[in-house]
Design a protein around this motif. Sequence first.
Motif, PDB file in Angstrom:
ATOM      1  N   MET A   1     151.371  25.912   8.838  1.00 13.31           N
ATOM      2  CA  MET A   1     151.934  26.261  10.137  1.00 13.31           C
ATOM      3  C   MET A   1     151.444  25.277  11.186  1.00 13.31           C
ATOM      4  N   THR A   2     152.171  25.181  12.281  1.00 17.96           N
ATOM      5  CA  THR A   2     151.792  24.309  13.392  1.00 17.96           C
ATOM      6  C   THR A   2     151.422  25.165  14.593  1.00 17.96           C
ATOM      7  N   VAL A   3     150.264  24.864  15.176  1.00 24.95           N
ATOM      8  CA  VAL A   3     149.751  25.621  16.323  1.00 24.95           C
ATOM      9  C   VAL A   3     149.607  24.669  17.498  1.00 24.95           C
ATOM     10  N   LEU A   4     150.163  25.062  18.644  1.00 23.13           N
ATOM     11  CA  LEU A   4     149.963  24.302  19.874  1.00 23.13           C
ATOM     12  C   LEU A   4     148.817  24.924  20.653  1.00 23.13           C
ATOM     13  N   VAL A   5     147.867  24.082  21.051  1.00 29.10           N
ATOM     14  CA  VAL A   5     146.733  24.530  21.853  1.00 29.10           C
ATOM     15  C   VAL A   5     146.887  23.955  23.253  1.00 29.10           C
ATOM     16  N   THR A   6     146.987  24.814  24.247  1.00 28.17           N
ATOM     17  CA  THR A   6     146.963  24.357  25.632  1.00 28.17           C
ATOM     18  C   THR A   6     145.536  24.552  26.147  1.00 28.17           C
ATOM     19  N   ASP A  18     138.865  22.778  16.945  1.00 31.26           N
ATOM     20  CA  ASP A  18     137.988  22.486  15.805  1.00 31.26           C
ATOM     21  C   ASP A  18     138.109  23.546  14.728  1.00 31.26           C
ATOM     22  N   ARG A  19     138.195  24.804  15.121  1.00 30.29           N
ATOM     23  CA  ARG A  19     138.294  25.876  14.136  1.00 30.29           C
ATOM     24  C   ARG A  19     139.650  25.859  13.428  1.00 30.29           C
ATOM     25  N   LEU A  20     140.712  25.560  14.162  1.00 29.36           N
ATOM     26  CA  LEU A  20     142.028  25.473  13.532  1.00 29.36           C
ATOM     27  C   LEU A  20     142.079  24.331  12.521  1.00 29.36           C
ATOM     28  N   ALA A  22     139.601  23.089  10.885  1.00 30.91           N
ATOM     29  CA  ALA A  22     138.784  23.471   9.727  1.00 30.91           C
ATOM     30  C   ALA A  22     139.527  24.435   8.817  1.00 30.91           C
ATOM     31  N   SER A  23     140.469  25.201   9.383  1.00 25.94           N
ATOM     32  CA  SER A  23     141.244  26.156   8.578  1.00 25.94           C
ATOM     33  C   SER A  23     142.384  25.492   7.822  1.00 25.94           C
ATOM     34  N   GLY A  24     142.698  24.237   8.183  1.00 23.83           N
ATOM     35  CA  GLY A  24     143.800  23.527   7.552  1.00 23.83           C
ATOM     36  C   GLY A  24     145.107  23.586   8.302  1.00 23.83           C
ATOM     37  N   ALA A  25     145.109  24.201   9.491  1.00 21.11           N
ATOM     38  CA  ALA A  25     146.338  24.278  10.283  1.00 21.11           C
ATOM     39  C   ALA A  25     146.677  22.915  10.881  1.00 21.11           C
ATOM     40  N   GLU A  26     147.967  22.688  11.108  1.00 26.00           N
ATOM     41  CA  GLU A  26     148.393  21.511  11.855  1.00 26.00           C
ATOM     42  C   GLU A  26     148.291  21.840  13.340  1.00 26.00           C
ATOM     43  N   ALA A 172     141.221  33.845  14.750  1.00 22.29           N
ATOM     44  CA  ALA A 172     141.559  34.987  13.894  1.00 22.29           C
ATOM     45  C   ALA A 172     142.901  35.578  14.316  1.00 22.29           C
ATOM     46  N   ALA A 173     143.114  35.735  15.631  1.00 21.42           N
ATOM     47  CA  ALA A 173     144.370  36.304  16.122  1.00 21.42           C
ATOM     48  C   ALA A 173     145.546  35.375  15.873  1.00 21.42           C
ATOM     49  N   LEU A 174     145.309  34.069  15.911  1.00 23.90           N
ATOM     50  CA  LEU A 174     146.376  33.103  15.647  1.00 23.90           C
ATOM     51  C   LEU A 174     146.775  33.067  14.178  1.00 23.90           C
ATOM     52  N   LEU A 175     145.800  33.147  13.289  1.00 23.91           N
ATOM     53  CA  LEU A 175     146.058  32.880  11.872  1.00 23.91           C
ATOM     54  C   LEU A 175     146.204  34.138  11.022  1.00 23.91           C
ATOM     55  N   GLU A 176     145.622  35.240  11.465  1.00 25.98           N
ATOM     56  CA  GLU A 176     145.633  36.457  10.660  1.00 25.98           C
ATOM     57  C   GLU A 176     146.614  37.474  11.238  1.00 25.98           C
ATOM     58  N   ASP A 177     147.098  38.349  10.379  1.00 26.21           N
ATOM     59  CA  ASP A 177     147.926  39.449  10.842  1.00 26.21           C
ATOM     60  C   ASP A 177     147.047  40.609  11.287  1.00 26.21           C
TER      61      ASP A 177
END
Length: 276
Positions: A1-6, A18-20, A22-26, A172-177
């Motif tokens: 998945m791709t996550v935009l960080v503002t 940094d945490r994203l 490390a999780s392997g997210a784009e 956690a809120a971004l990546l987990e349900d």
Amino acid sequence: MTVLVTGATGNVGRCVVDRLLASGAEVRALTRDPGSAGLPAEVELFAGGLGDAEPLAEALAGVDRVFLFPVPESTATFVARAAAAGVRRVVVLSSMAVEFGAGNAIGQRHRLVEQAVAGGGFEWTFLRPGAFATNTLAWAEPIRAEGVVREPFPDAQQTSIHEDDIAAVAVAALLEDGHAGKSYVLTGPERVSTADQVRAIGAAIGREVRLEAEPLEQAKARMVAGGVPAAVVDTLLDLRGADQDLDEPVPTVEQVTGRPARTFAQWAADHADDFR
């Protein structure tokens, strides 16, 4: 998945990045000045701000999730562009001040952002931290120069939180349900007085740091001169001078991440070089 960080170059945003990674997210970042952002090479950078419709649309293309640093004046533009881009999940860095009532200037600004995002059709999670431990970085220059901190309320207590603990909950809120539709109040594990914070920083850097009581009007003038809006200064100082029932330690960080929030002493050790 791709996550935009503002807000990716801020204290919390950088930890989120940094945490994203490390999780392997784009990871993408929207920043005013990509050349000076200092973000890892793996981050795809886009030049602009939340109110810049076209750069924002480019940054959001193909994005599934967003970590949103709140800019009330630009929230409508963000919500419209994110909805059009098909963004599914938004995690907002809000504030505990939202819970303090309508008269709180900081809370009102964050409340407007929350309301706009909640009405945008996204899966949303609101993070409502109390006092950031990083607020004490404002003491760094006088500590380095004079070994002194000047504050108007030496005995005031706060449940200051480590910025990386906020980031851990955000990721956690971004990546987990299971976090959609939830508002998380976030604090450190204990109430710590201004005097104890100063002592903890002194212990971390290995030298004594003095605390001097500062007249209230002088503190207001100093903060306004530093660029903080007068209404926000009044709100901050009112909170520091009052015993806030809501400003009690809560276990949310541990409940969401599985590990306790870090103490202010741990934060001071992590940031010792900032005060040397």
